[in-house]
Write an enzyme that holds these catalytic residues in place. Structure first.
Site, PDB file in Angstrom:
ATOM      1  N   CYS A  26       1.030  -1.258   0.105  1.00 39.02           N
ATOM      2  CA  CYS A  26       0.022   0.076  -0.097  1.00 39.02           C
ATOM      3  C   CYS A  26       0.841   1.300  -0.161  1.00 39.02           C
ATOM      4  CB  CYS A  26      -0.716   0.026   1.121  1.00 39.02           C
ATOM      5  SG  CYS A  26      -2.202  -1.401   1.403  1.00 39.02           S
ATOM      6  N   ARG A  79       4.642   1.015  -6.375  1.00 42.56           N
ATOM      7  CA  ARG A  79       4.696   0.153  -5.316  1.00 42.56           C
ATOM      8  C   ARG A  79       3.451  -1.032  -5.506  1.00 42.56           C
ATOM      9  NH1 ARG A  79       6.459   2.292  -0.386  1.00 42.56           N
ATOM     10  NH2 ARG A  79       5.237   0.933   0.917  1.00 42.56           N
ATOM     11  N   TRP A 124      -3.119  -2.355  -1.805  1.00 42.63           N
ATOM     12  CA  TRP A 124      -2.645  -3.650  -2.279  1.00 42.63           C
ATOM     13  C   TRP A 124      -3.474  -4.499  -1.378  1.00 42.63           C
ATOM     14  CZ3 TRP A 124      -0.264  -6.285  -5.975  1.00 42.63           C
ATOM     15  CH2 TRP A 124       0.222  -7.498  -5.820  1.00 42.63           C
ATOM     16  N   ASN A 150      -1.712   1.042   6.130  1.00 35.81           N
ATOM     17  CA  ASN A 150      -0.816  -0.077   5.287  1.00 35.81           C
ATOM     18  C   ASN A 150      -0.443  -0.951   6.611  1.00 35.81           C
ATOM     19  OD1 ASN A 150       1.043  -1.253   4.154  1.00 35.81           O
ATOM     20  ND2 ASN A 150       2.552   0.277   4.069  1.00 35.81           N
ATOM     21  N   GLY A 151      -0.499  -2.333   6.293  1.00 37.90           N
ATOM     22  CA  GLY A 151       0.073  -3.362   7.251  1.00 37.90           C
ATOM     23  C   GLY A 151      -1.168  -4.373   7.529  1.00 37.90           C
ATOM     24  N   GLU A 195      17.139 -22.881  -7.388  1.00 38.77           N
ATOM     25  CA  GLU A 195      16.630 -21.556  -7.272  1.00 38.77           C
ATOM     26  C   GLU A 195      17.678 -20.666  -7.718  1.00 38.77           C
ATOM     27  OE1 GLU A 195      14.300 -19.879  -7.733  1.00 38.77           O
ATOM     28  OE2 GLU A 195      14.341 -17.993  -6.711  1.00 38.77           O
ATOM     29  N   LYS A 218      18.094 -18.042 -11.076  1.00 41.18           N
ATOM     30  CA  LYS A 218      18.175 -16.438 -10.810  1.00 41.18           C
ATOM     31  C   LYS A 218      19.451 -16.171 -11.619  1.00 41.18           C
ATOM     32  CE  LYS A 218      15.503 -15.392  -9.403  1.00 41.18           C
ATOM     33  NZ  LYS A 218      14.372 -16.257  -8.699  1.00 41.18           N
ATOM     34  N   GLU A 254      18.412 -16.174 -15.288  1.00 40.62           N
ATOM     35  CA  GLU A 254      17.271 -15.215 -15.956  1.00 40.62           C
ATOM     36  C   GLU A 254      18.122 -13.681 -15.761  1.00 40.62           C
ATOM     37  OE1 GLU A 254      13.696 -15.284 -13.935  1.00 40.62           O
ATOM     38  OE2 GLU A 254      14.423 -15.532 -11.917  1.00 40.62           O
ATOM     39  N   HIS A 299      26.534 -39.412 -11.033  1.00 35.57           N
ATOM     40  CA  HIS A 299      25.731 -40.141 -12.202  1.00 35.57           C
ATOM     41  C   HIS A 299      25.723 -39.417 -13.529  1.00 35.57           C
ATOM     42  CE1 HIS A 299      24.525 -42.840  -8.988  1.00 35.57           C
ATOM     43  NE2 HIS A 299      24.191 -41.925  -8.369  1.00 35.57           N
ATOM     44  N   LYS A 320       6.627 -10.768 -16.159  1.00 36.85           N
ATOM     45  CA  LYS A 320       6.433 -10.928 -14.732  1.00 36.85           C
ATOM     46  C   LYS A 320       5.313 -11.967 -14.351  1.00 36.85           C
ATOM     47  CE  LYS A 320       7.199 -10.260 -10.318  1.00 36.85           C
ATOM     48  NZ  LYS A 320       8.214 -11.064  -9.837  1.00 36.85           N
TER      49      LYS A 320
HETATM   50  C1  F6R Z   1      11.730 -16.778 -11.632  1.00 28.23           C
HETATM   51  C2  F6R Z   1      10.350 -16.320 -11.676  1.00 28.23           C
HETATM   52  C3  F6R Z   1       9.497 -17.299 -12.469  1.00 28.23           C
HETATM   53  C4  F6R Z   1       8.039 -17.509 -11.659  1.00 28.23           C
HETATM   54  C5  F6R Z   1       7.231 -18.316 -12.464  1.00 28.23           C
HETATM   55  C6  F6R Z   1       5.674 -18.392 -11.565  1.00 28.23           C
HETATM   56  O1  F6R Z   1      12.460 -15.508 -11.068  1.00 28.23           O
HETATM   57  O2  F6R Z   1       9.754 -15.259 -11.211  1.00 28.23           O
HETATM   58  O3  F6R Z   1       9.986 -18.426 -12.560  1.00 28.23           O
HETATM   59  O4  F6R Z   1       8.216 -18.116 -10.345  1.00 28.23           O
HETATM   60  O5  F6R Z   1       6.997 -17.704 -13.692  1.00 28.23           O
HETATM   61  O6  F6R Z   1       5.158 -17.349 -11.399  1.00 28.23           O
HETATM   62  P1  F6R Z   1       3.945 -17.192 -10.207  1.00 28.23           P
HETATM   63  O7  F6R Z   1       4.607 -17.629  -9.078  1.00 28.23           O
HETATM   64  O8  F6R Z   1       3.505 -15.796 -10.574  1.00 28.23           O
HETATM   65  O9  F6R Z   1       2.983 -17.977 -10.716  1.00 28.23           O
END
Ligand code: F6R
Length: 614
Positions: A2, A27, A75, A101-102, A484, A488, A491, A507, A609
């Site tokens: 928020c 935000r 939010w 907010n919170g 993970e 990171k 990407e 293996h 995103k």
């Molecule tokens: C990696 C990343 C993606 C998401 C994936 C699922 O940094 O952000 O691999 O994790 O596209 O996205 P959500 O969680 O929004 O379903």
């Protein structure tokens, strides 16, 4: 997260508040609203959706001219994003308007009290209850400042509140407890904002507020006290960031800002999860305990980072509840004719709540009569809407495309779900659950400690700017961390990066090892002797073949020292919770290496995103 704005001065309050809200749009939000005091009354407008929706209504029917006002971009957490739940909220006679907010942890108890006193609540929010409580106080004859002090003393949780009183056209009163708020100091005018971006256009002089403080603001004066009215010193500072840096809290990337928000995000995700008598509660979850008791198999479906959170969840759920768990990529799930029925619980993990693969998978599961529980960060999004139950993570909006705080808060939600099932099924004693909850509640402090060591990780990352390939090794809960960490790096830095279960090396993957190849190794805590010893053997195997090992190991683990070319220390935490700290250096490493390579960290090439196509 928020956004909050407050204003008192000589300008049009509505315009100034809307300007501030526009600068806080970054935000993320799903509704917006503004309230002002004019002619002894509160004038207020709020709308679901983007600020443009609110501005359109204000263009058609402007609020009365006023010089004091508050505004909010919401939010959603408690209740879906709609006009009624949007802020500001008022008390029953509309004398007080308030934004927040919170999360108010004890809101259920306060709600019962307010309703028992005959007050009708219009929204699903915890905020409206606070508006009623503050209004009741001013109606009893005290001023807004005293009212705010008294109400804050009744609230548990994390909150920033900003309020105005129709009968006091000169004063904005705000309170801060664990959620952000800064004061902007002007000439004959003063401002409040969730961050300095809200008022940077008008003033660069600001006051930093501490925890549990109240600020009373008129045109010419700003007073800061504690919740009991005792004066406190607030630190004044000059803002020399431009707007873009201000939005990122001085960081170069949203991603980096979000990495550093993780202690808060994890703490917020744990708020309000225990009742007064210590029982675990997941109040948004709409599955009855009997339904959970009947579950004999869990299938977790997710994509990307959320899938890796699901892998950690499998270890925790199976260990604490003895319920079998499968983890499946959402994009594969419905094409393999999975065996599911009414006693299968599907757990869909999604930060955005809009990932098409995950959405299609839950539709398929529901068509087979399985119950679906979503773990999601976006209230009102498609996945929780189409699920039987939901646990919201409280990361706030994630703007960087690469998920960071989304991942950590998903892990927290998974641990909570696992413990809740253990409580319902009776597979763990209450005191065992209490102990794990206490360990979880200590995690924000441990995360903070790892982030304090960021500079050493940055240096290491920059020294790898010429690297073409990096491997990541882990075991047990460290294996998803390795995956993970590799994701990171792929990407953000566009490097070949692969994560392996350390036991799998021999293996096949060990053939990749060559002189100088960097291998990041997530070492399990020392207490787990078997795991730890096996990991050490794996590290020795790669080192013997020329790899350069960067080891993440807990403080005090000296056995790793002979095999680590570089060593990053992690706090001592239980093995199942280690992903919450072990992933942090890997996030920092990827962010810094991508920066060194000149890449756009917030918008990596080819990525979106939320992936709304299959
Ligand atoms: C990696 C990343 C993606 C998401 C994936 C699922 O940094 O952000 O691999 O994790 O596209 O996205 P959500 O969680 O929004 O379903």
């Amino acid at each position: 997260m928020c956004g909050i704005v407050g204003y008192v001065g000589h300008r049009s309050a509505t315009d100034t508040v809307i300007d501030g809200l526009r600068r806080l749009e970054y935000r993320g939000y799903d509704s917006a609203g503004v309230a002002v005091v004019s002619d002894g009354a509160i004038a207020l407008e709020k709308r679901a959706g983007k600020l443009a929706n609110l501005e359109k209504v204000l263009d058609e029917t402007p609020l009365a001219l006023a010089h004091i006002g508050i505004g909010h971009t919401r939010w959603a957490t408690h209740g879906p994003p709609n006009d009624v739940n949007a802020h500001p909220h008022t008390g029953g006679v509309r004398r007080v308007a308030l934004v927040h907010n919170g999360i108010i942890e004890n809101f259920m108890e306060l709600r019962e009290r307010v309703e028992a006193d005959g007050h009708e609540l219009l929204s699903d929010t915890d905020t409206e209850i606070v508006a009623h409580l503050v209004e009741l106080q001013v109606q009893s004859g005290v001023d807004l400042t005293t009212a705010m002090q008294r109400v804050c003393q009744q609230l548990d949780g994390a909150f920033t509140l900003v309020a105005i009183d129709a009968e006091d056209p000169d004063t904005v009163v705000a309170a801060r407890c664990n959620s952000p708020l800064v004061v902007g100091l002007g000439e004959g005018e003063n401002f409040l904002g969730s961050d300095v971006a809200a008022f940077i256009e008008f003033t660069r002089e600001a006051l930093e507020l501490g925890q549990d403080q109240i600020v009373v603001m008129t045109r010419d004066e700003v007073r800061v006290t504690d919740f009991h009215g005792r004066p406190v010193e607030a630190r004044q500072f000059h803002v020399d960031w431009d707007l873009s840096a201000a939005e990122k809290d001085g960081h170069d990337w949203f991603m980096r800002k979000e990495i550093f928000e993780q202690p808060r995000a994890v703490a917020d995700s744990l708020i309000g999860r225990r009742t007064a008598n210590g029982q675990l509660q997941l109040d948004e979850m709409r599955l009855a305990d009997e339904e959970l008791r009947d579950v004999d198999k869990i299938i977790i479906i997710a994509c990307g980072t959320s899938f890796y959170a699901g892998m950690v969840a499998k270890y925790a759920i199976e260990h604490w509840t003895r319920t079998p768990v499968e983890v499946e990529l959402a994009s594969e799930f419905r094409y393999r004719d999975p065996i599911i029925d009414a006693t299968t619980l599907i757990v869909a993990i999604s930060q955005s709540g809009e990932t098409a693969d995950t959405l299609q998978a839950i539709r398929h599961a529901r068509s087979q009569r399985a119950k679906v529980l979503a773990i999601c960060n976006t209230n009102g999004s498609s996945i929780p809407r189409e699920s039987d139950a939901v646990i919201y993570t409280h990361a706030g909006p994630e703007i960087g495309v690469a998920s960071t705080k989304g991942f950590l808060t998903q892990l927290v939600a998974c641990y909570l779900l696992a413990l809740y099932i253990a409580q319902v099924k009776g597979t763990r004693f209450g005191d065992e659950i209490d102990e794990i909850m206490e360990q979880l509640e200590a995690m924000p402090g441990h995360i903070e400690t790892v982030l304090e060591g960021a500079d050493a990780v940055y240096e290491l990352a920059r020294s790898h700017a010429g690297t073409r390939s990096v491997l990541f090794l882990g075991r047990h809960a460290g294996y998803p961390v390795a995956l993970e960490g590799a994701l990171k790096l792929k990407e953000l830095a566009y490097l070949h990066a692969e994560g392996f279960a350390a036991g799998e090396l021999k293996h096949g993957p060990i053939a990749l090892i060559e002189e100088g190849l960097p291998v990041l190794c997530v070492v399990p805590p020392k207490g787990r002797d078997q795991l730890h010893g096996k990991m050490l053997s794996g590290i020795q195997e790669v080192r013997a073949r020329g790899a350069r090992t960067i080891c993440l190991a807990e403080a005090g683990d000296t056995s790793i020292e002979p095999y680590a070319d570089d060593l990053i220390r992690l706090p001592k935490v239980p093995v199942l919770l280690q992903p919450l700290v072990a992933i942090l250096p890997l996030q920092l490493f990827a962010c810094e290496l991508a920066t060194a390579l000149g890449h756009d960290v917030d918008q990596p090439r080819n990525l979106a995103k939320s992936v709304t196509v299959e």
